[in-house]
Write a protein that holds these residues in place. Structure first.
Motif, mmCIF file in Angstrom:
data_model
loop_
_atom_site.group_PDB
_atom_site.id
_atom_site.type_symbol
_atom_site.label_atom_id
_atom_site.label_comp_id
_atom_site.label_asym_id
_atom_site.label_seq_id
_atom_site.Cartn_x
_atom_site.Cartn_y
_atom_site.Cartn_z
ATOM 1 N N HIS A 57 -5.133 0.225 7.154
ATOM 2 C CA HIS A 57 -5.829 1.550 7.509
ATOM 3 C C HIS A 57 -7.078 1.216 5.899
ATOM 4 O O HIS A 57 -7.120 2.788 6.233
ATOM 5 N N ASN A 58 -7.383 0.451 5.524
ATOM 6 C CA ASN A 58 -8.409 0.824 4.992
ATOM 7 C C ASN A 58 -8.493 1.389 3.899
ATOM 8 O O ASN A 58 -9.169 1.892 3.166
ATOM 9 N N TRP A 59 -7.455 1.556 3.417
ATOM 10 C CA TRP A 59 -6.698 2.659 1.910
ATOM 11 C C TRP A 59 -7.686 2.215 0.524
ATOM 12 O O TRP A 59 -7.281 0.909 0.289
ATOM 13 N N THR A 60 -8.858 2.448 0.386
ATOM 14 C CA THR A 60 -8.951 1.590 -1.355
ATOM 15 C C THR A 60 -7.528 2.109 -2.648
ATOM 16 O O THR A 60 -7.475 3.477 -2.740
ATOM 17 N N ALA B 299 -8.607 -3.313 -0.910
ATOM 18 C CA ALA B 299 -8.871 -2.045 0.801
ATOM 19 C C ALA B 299 -7.884 -2.459 1.845
ATOM 20 O O ALA B 299 -8.064 -3.644 1.624
ATOM 21 N N CYS B 300 -6.942 -1.296 1.733
ATOM 22 C CA CYS B 300 -5.912 -2.000 2.270
ATOM 23 C C CYS B 300 -6.459 -2.308 3.826
ATOM 24 O O CYS B 300 -7.268 -1.945 3.897
ATOM 25 N N PRO B 301 -5.879 -3.479 4.182
ATOM 26 C CA PRO B 301 -5.751 -4.382 5.500
ATOM 27 C C PRO B 301 -5.516 -3.624 7.072
ATOM 28 O O PRO B 301 -5.770 -3.756 8.561
ATOM 29 N N ASP C 12 -7.296 10.148 0.162
ATOM 30 C CA ASP C 12 -5.838 9.743 -0.025
ATOM 31 C C ASP C 12 -5.193 9.648 -1.096
ATOM 32 O O ASP C 12 -5.863 10.224 -2.409
ATOM 33 N N GLY D 97 -6.015 -7.890 1.329
ATOM 34 C CA GLY D 97 -6.892 -7.062 1.644
ATOM 35 C C GLY D 97 -8.430 -7.386 0.443
ATOM 36 O O GLY D 97 -8.505 -8.255 0.618
ATOM 37 N N ILE D 98 -9.493 -6.378 0.760
ATOM 38 C CA ILE D 98 -10.680 -7.178 0.716
ATOM 39 C C ILE D 98 -10.786 -6.204 -1.313
ATOM 40 O O ILE D 98 -11.039 -5.205 -0.966
ATOM 41 N N CYS E 212 1.005 -1.420 0.440
ATOM 42 C CA CYS E 212 0.039 -0.016 0.568
ATOM 43 C C CYS E 212 1.202 1.205 0.274
ATOM 44 O O CYS E 212 1.798 1.340 0.484
ATOM 45 N N SER F 41 -11.607 -2.128 -7.265
ATOM 46 C CA SER F 41 -10.475 -1.545 -6.388
ATOM 47 C C SER F 41 -10.360 -3.209 -5.275
ATOM 48 O O SER F 41 -10.620 -4.422 -5.167
#
Length: 127
Positions: free
Chosen positions: A68-71, A64-66, A83, A56-57, A46, A62
């Motif tokens: 801090h949830n950045w997309t 989502a970083c595991p 971001d 991540g999900i 990330c 896209s």
């Protein structure tokens, strides 16, 4: 002429999941599979704090970083606003159900990228 390296079968990557590809030099490459079976590849880092995007999900195109949830966009590695930042994308193609990555990129693309070191760093040897 571009050379391609066979990585795995599409079915080896979970839907809405990923698979990591180790390289001789540099960080791993994360190969992602969307719900519509599109395949994408990004450096497994990330741009925010170096979180492993492969964990991540995946949603839409896209991940989502595991940490801090950045997309992060799977097409181009760009962080979604507000971001800012980018993780290097890799060329990927699928032939007869086999996932292929650009051989030159695997060996040379983004090999100098590193993960941040957690915690305080010492500049001199401990006494």
């Amino acid at each position: 002429m571009t050379e391609w390296t066979s990585i795995c079968r599409v079915d080896d990557i979970p839907v809405l999941g990923s698979r990591r590809v180790a390289r001789a030099k540099g960080l791993d490459v994360a190969v992602f599979r969307s719900a519509s079976n599109e395949i994408f590849a990004l450096l497994d880092r990330c741009p925010h704090k170096g979180g492993p995007l492969s964990q991540g999900i995946v949603f839409g195109t896209s991940v989502a970083c595991p940490m801090h949830n950045w997309t992060i966009g799977l097409c181009d590695g760009q962080a979604a606003a507000p971001d800012e930042g980018c993780t290097p994308p890799f060329q990927v193609r699928v032939e007869d159900g086999t996932v292929l990555l650009n051989t030159h990129e695997l060996a040379h693309h983004a090999v100098s990228e590193t993960r941040p070191i957690a915690g305080p760093q010492r500049r001199t040897p401990a006494a």
